[in-house]
Scaffold this active site. Structure first.
Site, PDB file in Angstrom:
ATOM      1  N   GLY A  46       0.797  -1.244   0.168  1.00 26.32           N
ATOM      2  CA  GLY A  46       0.184   0.007  -0.029  1.00 26.32           C
ATOM      3  C   GLY A  46       0.877   1.346   0.144  1.00 26.32           C
ATOM      4  O   GLY A  46       2.157   1.096   0.322  1.00 26.32           O
ATOM      5  N   GLN A  51       2.891   9.970   1.767  1.00 30.43           N
ATOM      6  CA  GLN A  51       4.147   9.579   2.058  1.00 30.43           C
ATOM      7  C   GLN A  51       5.079   9.879   0.919  1.00 30.43           C
ATOM      8  O   GLN A  51       6.379   9.685   1.231  1.00 30.43           O
ATOM      9  CB  GLN A  51       4.132   7.956   2.128  1.00 30.43           C
ATOM     10  CG  GLN A  51       3.411   7.210   3.221  1.00 30.43           C
ATOM     11  CD  GLN A  51       3.147   5.914   3.233  1.00 30.43           C
ATOM     12  OE1 GLN A  51       2.207   5.306   2.540  1.00 30.43           O
ATOM     13  NE2 GLN A  51       4.048   5.007   3.662  1.00 30.43           N
ATOM     14  N   CYS A  91       5.289  -0.405   7.664  1.00 29.03           N
ATOM     15  CA  CYS A  91       5.007   0.955   7.045  1.00 29.03           C
ATOM     16  C   CYS A  91       6.206   1.324   6.364  1.00 29.03           C
ATOM     17  O   CYS A  91       7.555   1.387   6.947  1.00 29.03           O
ATOM     18  CB  CYS A  91       4.610   2.176   8.128  1.00 29.03           C
ATOM     19  SG  CYS A  91       4.365   3.767   7.296  1.00 29.03           S
ATOM     20  N   LEU A  92       6.220   1.547   4.975  1.00 29.09           N
ATOM     21  CA  LEU A  92       7.458   2.223   4.182  1.00 29.09           C
ATOM     22  C   LEU A  92       8.131   3.443   4.918  1.00 29.09           C
ATOM     23  O   LEU A  92       9.172   3.616   4.518  1.00 29.09           O
ATOM     24  CB  LEU A  92       7.132   2.343   2.750  1.00 29.09           C
ATOM     25  CG  LEU A  92       6.410   0.897   2.078  1.00 29.09           C
ATOM     26  CD1 LEU A  92       5.874   1.317   0.543  1.00 29.09           C
ATOM     27  CD2 LEU A  92       7.381  -0.118   2.082  1.00 29.09           C
ATOM     28  N   HIS A 133      -4.955   1.787   7.265  1.00 34.09           N
ATOM     29  CA  HIS A 133      -3.581   2.242   7.786  1.00 34.09           C
ATOM     30  C   HIS A 133      -3.469   3.291   6.500  1.00 34.09           C
ATOM     31  O   HIS A 133      -2.924   4.511   6.906  1.00 34.09           O
ATOM     32  CB  HIS A 133      -2.645   0.881   7.340  1.00 34.09           C
ATOM     33  CG  HIS A 133      -1.298   1.428   7.273  1.00 34.09           C
ATOM     34  ND1 HIS A 133      -0.506   1.085   8.260  1.00 34.09           N
ATOM     35  CD2 HIS A 133      -0.307   2.061   6.611  1.00 34.09           C
ATOM     36  CE1 HIS A 133       0.845   1.302   8.086  1.00 34.09           C
ATOM     37  NE2 HIS A 133       0.842   2.175   7.123  1.00 34.09           N
ATOM     38  N   GLU A 134      -3.694   3.248   5.223  1.00 34.09           N
ATOM     39  CA  GLU A 134      -3.304   4.074   4.055  1.00 34.09           C
ATOM     40  C   GLU A 134      -4.196   5.616   4.538  1.00 34.09           C
ATOM     41  O   GLU A 134      -3.962   6.489   4.273  1.00 34.09           O
ATOM     42  CB  GLU A 134      -3.471   3.743   2.770  1.00 34.09           C
ATOM     43  CG  GLU A 134      -2.789   2.483   2.390  1.00 34.09           C
ATOM     44  CD  GLU A 134      -1.422   2.725   2.774  1.00 34.09           C
ATOM     45  OE1 GLU A 134      -0.593   3.914   2.796  1.00 34.09           O
ATOM     46  OE2 GLU A 134      -0.719   1.546   3.061  1.00 34.09           O
ATOM     47  N   HIS A 137      -2.832   7.545   6.928  1.00 29.57           N
ATOM     48  CA  HIS A 137      -1.862   8.530   6.496  1.00 29.57           C
ATOM     49  C   HIS A 137      -2.488   9.780   5.894  1.00 29.57           C
ATOM     50  O   HIS A 137      -1.761  10.835   6.141  1.00 29.57           O
ATOM     51  CB  HIS A 137      -0.998   7.762   5.383  1.00 29.57           C
ATOM     52  CG  HIS A 137       0.107   6.985   5.852  1.00 29.57           C
ATOM     53  ND1 HIS A 137       1.072   7.339   6.492  1.00 29.57           N
ATOM     54  CD2 HIS A 137       0.388   5.744   5.461  1.00 29.57           C
ATOM     55  CE1 HIS A 137       1.971   6.331   6.640  1.00 29.57           C
ATOM     56  NE2 HIS A 137       1.437   5.391   6.180  1.00 29.57           N
TER      57      HIS A 137
END
Ligand code: K1U
Ligand code: ZN
Length: 167
Positions: A46, A51, A91-92, A133-134, A137
């Site tokens: 994702g 991000q 998470c990236l 989660h996204e 963000h």
């Protein structure tokens, strides 16, 4: 296409709240293609526009092995959620940190696709967790902020040490 730099926690820009996309243009579609290339190369399942330092309500996800089932959500809204899930998240923007987070197990989400067409999707399991989660963000929230202050302090120290050693 291009691989975009991913903002690393605890950068303040991860706390910016994303704005609604009012017009879906070629520039929006190019951003989405670049986000997809960035997510696939990371690799991740994702990515939120936040991000890559674009503060517009755009998220993508692809849970397929073959990386060929890209889901694009513009201006996503959760219509309903149910159940309980406690899956391990990564998470990236917080590389190498994984922890279990309590979330809904099932969500119904409505959004626009990259051509501006509205759709509704029912998701469960990892996809439901990934969407939540996204979407966090887009609200400026990073998953580690659900953890205790002690864990957050330890994570920040770990990331700081790792960055010091790598540079
Ligand atoms: O940074 C992100 O927001 C992407 C994140 C999405 C996510 C994963 C797991 C639970 C919730 C949200 C990631 O993709 S982290 C990397 C990851 O999970 C993964 C990487 C390669 C293969 C499979 C998973
Ligand atoms: Zn993330």
């Amino acid at each position: 296409m291009a691989i975009l730099p991913i903002i690393q926690y605890p950068d303040e820009r991860l706390h910016q709240v994303a704005k609604r996309v009012e017009q879906i243009t070629e520039a929006t579609r190019l951003l989405i293609r670049n986000m997809a290339e960035t997510m696939y190369s990371a690799p991740g399942v994702g990515l939120a526009a936040t991000q890559v330092n674009v503060h517009q309500q755009i998220i993508i996800a692809d849970l397929s092995e073959e990386q060929n089932q890209l889901l694009v959500f513009i201006n996503p809204m959760i219509l309903s959620s149910s159940g309980e899930s406690e899956l391990e998240e990564g998470c990236l923007s917080v590389p190498g940190i994984y922890d279990k987070i309590d979330r809904a197990d099932r969500v119904t989400v409505t959004a626009l696709n990259e051509r501006g067409a509205p759709f509704t999707l029912e998701a469960d399991g990892l996809l439901a967790v990934c969407i939540q989660h996204e979407m966090d963000h887009l609200l400026g929230k990073v998953f580690v902020e659900y953890l205790s202050q002690l864990k957050q302090t330890r994570i920040k120290a770990k990331l700081k040490k790792r960055r010091r050693e790598n540079f």
